[in-house]
Design a protein around this motif. Sequence first.
Motif, short mmCIF file in Angstrom:
data_model
loop_
_atom_site.label_atom_id
_atom_site.label_comp_id
_atom_site.label_asym_id
_atom_site.label_seq_id
_atom_site.Cartn_x
_atom_site.Cartn_y
_atom_site.Cartn_z
N ASN A 297 -23.45 -53.12 -6.29
CA ASN A 297 -24.50 -54.09 -6.53
C ASN A 297 -24.05 -55.09 -7.58
OD1 ASN A 297 -26.90 -54.97 -8.25
ND2 ASN A 297 -27.90 -54.25 -6.38
N TYR A 298 -24.27 -56.35 -7.31
CA TYR A 298 -23.78 -57.43 -8.18
C TYR A 298 -24.34 -57.32 -9.59
CZ TYR A 298 -24.02 -62.08 -10.20
OH TYR A 298 -23.98 -63.13 -11.06
N ASP A 299 -25.65 -57.14 -9.70
CA ASP A 299 -26.27 -57.06 -11.02
C ASP A 299 -25.80 -55.81 -11.76
OD1 ASP A 299 -27.72 -59.38 -10.56
OD2 ASP A 299 -29.33 -58.29 -9.57
N SER A 300 -25.59 -54.73 -11.02
CA SER A 300 -25.11 -53.51 -11.66
C SER A 300 -23.72 -53.71 -12.23
CB SER A 300 -25.10 -52.36 -10.65
OG SER A 300 -26.40 -52.10 -10.18
N MET A 301 -22.87 -54.43 -11.50
CA MET A 301 -21.51 -54.68 -12.00
C MET A 301 -21.57 -55.52 -13.27
SD MET A 301 -19.27 -55.45 -8.62
CE MET A 301 -20.23 -56.88 -8.24
N THR A 302 -22.44 -56.50 -13.30
CA THR A 302 -22.57 -57.35 -14.49
C THR A 302 -23.01 -56.53 -15.69
OG1 THR A 302 -23.17 -59.18 -13.05
CG2 THR A 302 -23.66 -59.43 -15.39
N ILE B 157 -25.06 -59.22 -3.90
CA ILE B 157 -25.85 -60.12 -4.74
C ILE B 157 -26.98 -59.39 -5.46
CG2 ILE B 157 -27.29 -62.20 -4.69
CD1 ILE B 157 -25.60 -63.27 -2.50
N GLY B 158 -27.36 -58.24 -4.99
CA GLY B 158 -28.38 -57.47 -5.67
C GLY B 158 -29.74 -58.13 -5.63
N SER B 159 -30.47 -58.05 -6.74
CA SER B 159 -31.85 -58.56 -6.79
C SER B 159 -31.92 -60.07 -6.63
CB SER B 159 -32.50 -58.15 -8.11
OG SER B 159 -32.59 -56.75 -8.22
N TYR B 160 -30.82 -60.75 -6.88
CA TYR B 160 -30.83 -62.21 -6.77
C TYR B 160 -31.16 -62.67 -5.35
CZ TYR B 160 -29.26 -67.04 -7.17
OH TYR B 160 -29.19 -68.41 -7.16
N LYS B 161 -30.94 -61.77 -4.37
CA LYS B 161 -31.24 -62.17 -2.99
C LYS B 161 -32.71 -62.48 -2.81
CE LYS B 161 -31.93 -57.44 -1.28
NZ LYS B 161 -31.39 -56.38 -0.41
N TYR B 162 -33.58 -61.85 -3.62
CA TYR B 162 -35.01 -62.11 -3.48
C TYR B 162 -35.38 -63.50 -3.99
CZ TYR B 162 -35.13 -57.10 -2.60
OH TYR B 162 -34.90 -55.85 -2.07
N LEU B 163 -34.67 -63.96 -5.02
CA LEU B 163 -34.89 -65.34 -5.47
C LEU B 163 -34.42 -66.32 -4.42
CD1 LEU B 163 -34.93 -63.73 -8.31
CD2 LEU B 163 -34.37 -65.96 -9.28
N MET B 164 -33.26 -66.05 -3.82
CA MET B 164 -32.76 -66.92 -2.76
C MET B 164 -33.72 -66.93 -1.58
SD MET B 164 -28.69 -65.98 -2.77
CE MET B 164 -28.31 -67.26 -1.58
N ALA B 165 -34.23 -65.76 -1.22
CA ALA B 165 -35.16 -65.68 -0.10
C ALA B 165 -36.44 -66.44 -0.38
CB ALA B 165 -35.46 -64.22 0.22
N THR B 166 -36.91 -66.36 -1.64
CA THR B 166 -38.13 -67.08 -2.02
C THR B 166 -37.97 -68.58 -1.86
OG1 THR B 166 -38.73 -65.35 -3.60
CG2 THR B 166 -39.78 -67.49 -3.89
N PHE B 167 -36.83 -69.09 -2.33
CA PHE B 167 -36.57 -70.53 -2.20
C PHE B 167 -36.46 -70.93 -0.73
CE2 PHE B 167 -34.38 -74.54 -2.55
CZ PHE B 167 -34.90 -75.09 -3.71
N THR B 168 -35.88 -70.05 0.08
CA THR B 168 -35.75 -70.34 1.51
C THR B 168 -37.11 -70.38 2.20
OG1 THR B 168 -33.59 -69.22 1.51
CG2 THR B 168 -34.63 -69.59 3.64
N VAL B 169 -37.97 -69.42 1.86
CA VAL B 169 -39.33 -69.43 2.43
C VAL B 169 -40.08 -70.68 1.98
CG1 VAL B 169 -41.55 -68.24 2.41
CG2 VAL B 169 -39.45 -66.92 2.65
N PHE B 170 -39.92 -71.04 0.71
CA PHE B 170 -40.56 -72.27 0.22
C PHE B 170 -40.09 -73.48 1.03
CE2 PHE B 170 -39.82 -76.06 -2.40
CZ PHE B 170 -41.13 -76.42 -2.67
N SER B 171 -38.81 -73.54 1.35
CA SER B 171 -38.27 -74.66 2.13
C SER B 171 -38.93 -74.73 3.50
CB SER B 171 -36.75 -74.52 2.28
OG SER B 171 -36.11 -74.62 1.02
N MET B 172 -39.13 -73.57 4.13
CA MET B 172 -39.78 -73.55 5.44
C MET B 172 -41.23 -74.03 5.34
SD MET B 172 -38.29 -70.13 7.34
CE MET B 172 -38.26 -68.99 5.95
N ILE B 173 -41.93 -73.59 4.31
CA ILE B 173 -43.32 -74.04 4.11
C ILE B 173 -43.35 -75.54 3.85
CG2 ILE B 173 -45.34 -73.84 2.62
CD1 ILE B 173 -44.56 -70.91 2.17
N TYR B 174 -42.42 -76.00 3.02
CA TYR B 174 -42.34 -77.43 2.69
C TYR B 174 -42.17 -78.28 3.96
CZ TYR B 174 -40.72 -81.78 0.61
OH TYR B 174 -40.58 -83.11 0.25
N GLY B 175 -41.28 -77.83 4.86
CA GLY B 175 -41.05 -78.57 6.09
C GLY B 175 -42.31 -78.69 6.94
#
Length: 337
Positions: A322-327, A35-53
């Motif tokens: 890397n996903y982004d590199s392939m794209t 997934i490449g750099s996109y994993k950091y966006l996914m991780a950010t949303f996941t951390v936000f979900s934990m804070i939200y809870g």
Amino acid sequence: MPSALRYLQYTGCALTEVLSIYLFLLIFSKASLKIGSYKYLMATFTVFSMIYGIVEVLTQPVMHIEGTALIVYMDSFLRYEKVLGFHITAFYCSSFGVCVLLLSTHFCYRYMAVCRPHIVRNYTGARLLYFFIPAAVLGTTWLVTVEICEQPTPFNSEYLRESLKFYYDEDSYAVAQLSAVYYYYDKCGVLVIHWLQCFSILILYSIMGTSITSIVLFAFKTYKTVQTNTLMSAATRDLHRQLLFTLIIQSLVPFVILFAPVGLLFLLPFFNVHLGYFANAPGAWISFYPAIDALIALLMIRDFRNAVFCRKHNSSAQVTGNYDSMTISNFRRQSHM
């Protein structure tokens, strides 16, 4: 607070923390190469979900509509800390807007990765934070709007006093809250409009509308490119589809259980309605949204699904780069033709 609502909030928080932590671990252990750099966006949303809870449990919000008034009051152990409780409740409400904005950020990145890969390669490392600037600015705007325009006033407390006492046995003057009375008729029957509070709803609707519109546009253009780009490898195309369809479902679910009900909650006081306990339905659904969002990612993305069900990876379907590199590589080949 109705006991059922409190149990739902605790259950939603527990599921959110467990599933989000599990997803966070999988993002960095099972999908980093693909997934490449996109994993950091996914991780950010996941951390936000934990804070939200956590924020939701600290708030334990109760929503109530009486006539032309809307109130969200805190029912946790901090409910009589009026100043602190007000700010926490405002943060809870603004986190709803941040949820929409972060989804829009995800779709923007997917659009750039698929349709503008030469731009994405310039946003790695710390530069990836640039994608979050619109969400940060609009999320702050949401918070400031709520803090300024939905402050409790003696008039609001008096307007809601009898209703809040009847339904929840709560003192509207003592409890920490966000409240707004859009309009009322004075003793002479003259219409009095609270323009500031009405304008605040217009701002919130504008932020929601802009975010949802961008989600639709980015999703459409990304899907069209994935379907028509003949230079993508089968593995790259498959991964694009997995991530895009995951995002689409992650947007449709909150639209049904989150955006539409809360948007309706903002709107109904203009029609002078009396919902009673039913005004808490969106709050109950919101409790489970972060958990459902994490579950969708766990089940829709193949790498995560294989980990959940302890399946071995199919070597023929592996993506080794890397996903982004392939794209970007695909883009380069297309541009040289």
